[in-house]
Design a protein around this motif. Structure first.
Motif, PDB file in Angstrom:
ATOM      1  N   PRO A 159      -4.947  85.320-121.817  1.00  0.00           N
ATOM      2  CA  PRO A 159      -4.857  86.013-123.360  1.00  0.00           C
ATOM      3  C   PRO A 159      -5.180  87.529-123.273  1.00  0.00           C
ATOM      4  O   PRO A 159      -6.482  87.827-122.979  1.00  0.00           O
ATOM      5  N   GLY A 160      -4.437  88.231-123.856  1.00  0.00           N
ATOM      6  CA  GLY A 160      -4.844  89.568-124.068  1.00  0.00           C
ATOM      7  C   GLY A 160      -4.381  90.695-122.990  1.00  0.00           C
ATOM      8  O   GLY A 160      -4.135  91.522-123.196  1.00  0.00           O
ATOM      9  N   PHE A 161      -4.060  90.078-121.870  1.00  0.00           N
ATOM     10  CA  PHE A 161      -3.380  90.964-120.871  1.00  0.00           C
ATOM     11  C   PHE A 161      -2.118  91.265-121.168  1.00  0.00           C
ATOM     12  O   PHE A 161      -1.170  90.186-121.694  1.00  0.00           O
ATOM     13  N   LEU A 162      -1.512  92.541-121.077  1.00  0.00           N
ATOM     14  CA  LEU A 162      -0.210  92.592-121.393  1.00  0.00           C
ATOM     15  C   LEU A 162       0.767  92.945-120.350  1.00  0.00           C
ATOM     16  O   LEU A 162       1.771  92.646-120.432  1.00  0.00           O
ATOM     17  N   HIS A 163       0.212  93.802-119.071  1.00  0.00           N
ATOM     18  CA  HIS A 163       1.074  94.188-118.215  1.00  0.00           C
ATOM     19  C   HIS A 163       0.235  94.405-116.938  1.00  0.00           C
ATOM     20  O   HIS A 163      -0.977  94.776-116.905  1.00  0.00           O
ATOM     21  N   GLY A 164       0.752  94.324-115.634  1.00  0.00           N
ATOM     22  CA  GLY A 164       0.043  94.494-114.295  1.00  0.00           C
ATOM     23  C   GLY A 164       0.999  95.227-113.311  1.00  0.00           C
ATOM     24  O   GLY A 164       2.376  94.866-113.594  1.00  0.00           O
ATOM     25  N   ARG A 165       0.426  96.083-112.652  1.00  0.00           N
ATOM     26  CA  ARG A 165       1.067  96.959-111.671  1.00  0.00           C
ATOM     27  C   ARG A 165       0.414  96.918-110.328  1.00  0.00           C
ATOM     28  O   ARG A 165      -0.917  96.962-110.526  1.00  0.00           O
ATOM     29  N   ARG A 166       0.911  96.789-109.079  1.00  0.00           N
ATOM     30  CA  ARG A 166       0.247  97.421-108.108  1.00  0.00           C
ATOM     31  C   ARG A 166       1.131  98.485-107.729  1.00  0.00           C
ATOM     32  O   ARG A 166       2.278  98.531-107.484  1.00  0.00           O
ATOM     33  N   LEU A 167       0.303  99.794-107.195  1.00  0.00           N
ATOM     34  CA  LEU A 167       0.761 100.866-106.783  1.00  0.00           C
ATOM     35  C   LEU A 167       0.358 101.190-105.328  1.00  0.00           C
ATOM     36  O   LEU A 167      -0.814 100.718-104.949  1.00  0.00           O
ATOM     37  N   PHE A 168       1.121 102.049-104.509  1.00  0.00           N
ATOM     38  CA  PHE A 168       0.483 102.441-103.198  1.00  0.00           C
ATOM     39  C   PHE A 168       0.863 103.733-102.848  1.00  0.00           C
ATOM     40  O   PHE A 168       2.023 104.358-103.233  1.00  0.00           O
ATOM     41  N   SER A 169       0.210 104.268-102.027  1.00  0.00           N
ATOM     42  CA  SER A 169       0.572 105.679-101.240  1.00  0.00           C
ATOM     43  C   SER A 169      -0.370 105.469-100.125  1.00  0.00           C
ATOM     44  O   SER A 169      -1.491 105.358-100.071  1.00  0.00           O
ATOM     45  N   ALA A 170       0.574 105.849 -98.921  1.00  0.00           N
ATOM     46  CA  ALA A 170      -0.294 106.008 -97.597  1.00  0.00           C
ATOM     47  C   ALA A 170      -1.241 107.052 -97.695  1.00  0.00           C
ATOM     48  O   ALA A 170      -2.025 107.246 -96.651  1.00  0.00           O
ATOM     49  N   ALA A 172      -6.377 107.681-101.214  1.00  0.00           N
ATOM     50  CA  ALA A 172      -7.831 106.953-100.481  1.00  0.00           C
ATOM     51  C   ALA A 172      -8.438 106.433-101.820  1.00  0.00           C
ATOM     52  O   ALA A 172      -9.162 107.355-102.492  1.00  0.00           O
ATOM     53  N   PRO A 173      -8.609 105.066-101.903  1.00  0.00           N
ATOM     54  CA  PRO A 173      -7.853 104.114-101.417  1.00  0.00           C
ATOM     55  C   PRO A 173      -6.401 104.137-101.615  1.00  0.00           C
ATOM     56  O   PRO A 173      -5.913 104.627-102.325  1.00  0.00           O
ATOM     57  N   ARG A 174      -5.660 103.389-100.689  1.00  0.00           N
ATOM     58  CA  ARG A 174      -4.065 103.446-100.390  1.00  0.00           C
ATOM     59  C   ARG A 174      -3.681 102.627-101.744  1.00  0.00           C
ATOM     60  O   ARG A 174      -2.419 102.864-102.101  1.00  0.00           O
ATOM     61  N   TRP A 175      -4.251 101.570-102.250  1.00  0.00           N
ATOM     62  CA  TRP A 175      -3.773 100.853-103.112  1.00  0.00           C
ATOM     63  C   TRP A 175      -4.372 101.239-104.873  1.00  0.00           C
ATOM     64  O   TRP A 175      -5.651 101.253-104.703  1.00  0.00           O
ATOM     65  N   LEU A 176      -3.683 100.976-105.862  1.00  0.00           N
ATOM     66  CA  LEU A 176      -4.303 100.911-107.240  1.00  0.00           C
ATOM     67  C   LEU A 176      -3.566  99.619-107.803  1.00  0.00           C
ATOM     68  O   LEU A 176      -2.323  99.588-107.788  1.00  0.00           O
ATOM     69  N   THR A 177      -4.322  98.930-108.405  1.00  0.00           N
ATOM     70  CA  THR A 177      -3.957  97.868-108.999  1.00  0.00           C
ATOM     71  C   THR A 177      -4.280  98.052-110.710  1.00  0.00           C
ATOM     72  O   THR A 177      -5.537  98.459-110.939  1.00  0.00           O
ATOM     73  N   PHE A 178      -3.329  97.989-111.502  1.00  0.00           N
ATOM     74  CA  PHE A 178      -3.605  98.514-112.897  1.00  0.00           C
ATOM     75  C   PHE A 178      -3.034  97.762-113.901  1.00  0.00           C
ATOM     76  O   PHE A 178      -1.927  97.147-114.018  1.00  0.00           O
TER      77      PHE A 178
END
Length: 217
Positions: A38-49, A52-58
């Protein structure tokens, strides 16, 4: 994002050989589990080789208090078997929960840029941030810009999940988040940020492309 809403940003790398397992767990289980809180609206995982670091979860939420809510903490203290298996593979993790103190523009982009600022006690009010956010929004390909200030209650709490991964690195105190049509449209804001916050101890900027996204039901 809207001013007054909450944001949770997690930057991390993954041990060599575990990347496919990480992506499968994130797509099939972890992000769906989180956006069901409850209260979460949206989630994403992002990447770039090149990041640094290579992943972002937002994750986006109604308010930052969602990230210290009983429902969310219950998930953090009850990791699934797949979560228990993958978390030891996390590397260079920085986890920051915060308040969106200023935001301009509308929508989400195919790419996200983050400018991380480390400076304890920094003043990140809307009046300070809005001129830079508005100037950034005016650049071609940028659809929205926000400033997020760390919320200690949601960022620093010890949980069962945290105990399973290598110790987290110090998270930033402020993050500027740029939503754009492409990675190339994301400007490098390090010079502007350094001028705005001359006392900052460290500033890091990275660009990421969306790999997976899911909205709450």
């Amino acid at each position: 994002m809207k001013t007054g809403s909450g944001a949770l940003l997690i930057w991390n790398d993954i041990a060599p050989g575990a990347e496919a397992i990480f992506r499968g767990w994130h797509d099939d289980e972890h992000i769906p589990e989180r956006v069901a809180v409850p209260g979460f609206l949206h989630g994403r995982r992002l990447f770039s080789a090149n990041a640094a670091p290579r992943w972002l979860t937002f994750y986006e939420a109604d308010t930052a208090s969602v990230f210290s809510s009983p429902a969310y903490l219950a998930r953090l203290d009850s990791p699934t078997p797949r979560t228990v298996a993958i978390l030891p593979s996390f590397r260079a993790t920085q986890r920051m929960a915060g308040d969106v103190v200023a935001a301009v523009g509308e929508g989400r982009g195919k790419a996200v840029g983050t400018t991380r600022i480390w400076s304890p006690g920094i003043d990140a009010d809307a009046e300070t941030l809005r001129p830079l956010l508005s100037a950034t929004l005016a650049r071609p390909g940028v659809v929205a810009v926000a400033g997020v200030a760390s919320d200690a209650a949601g960022t620093q709490r010890a949980t069962a999940e945290r105990s399973l991964r290598a110790p987290d690195e110090a998270p930033p105190d402020i993050v500027l988040v740029v939503e754009a049509a492409s990675e190339n449209a994301i400007p490098d804001l390090r010079a502007e940020t350094a001028a705005l916050f001359p006392g900052a101890g460290r500033i890091a900027a990275d660009r990421y492309a969306v790999e997976f996204a899911l909205a709450s039901a």
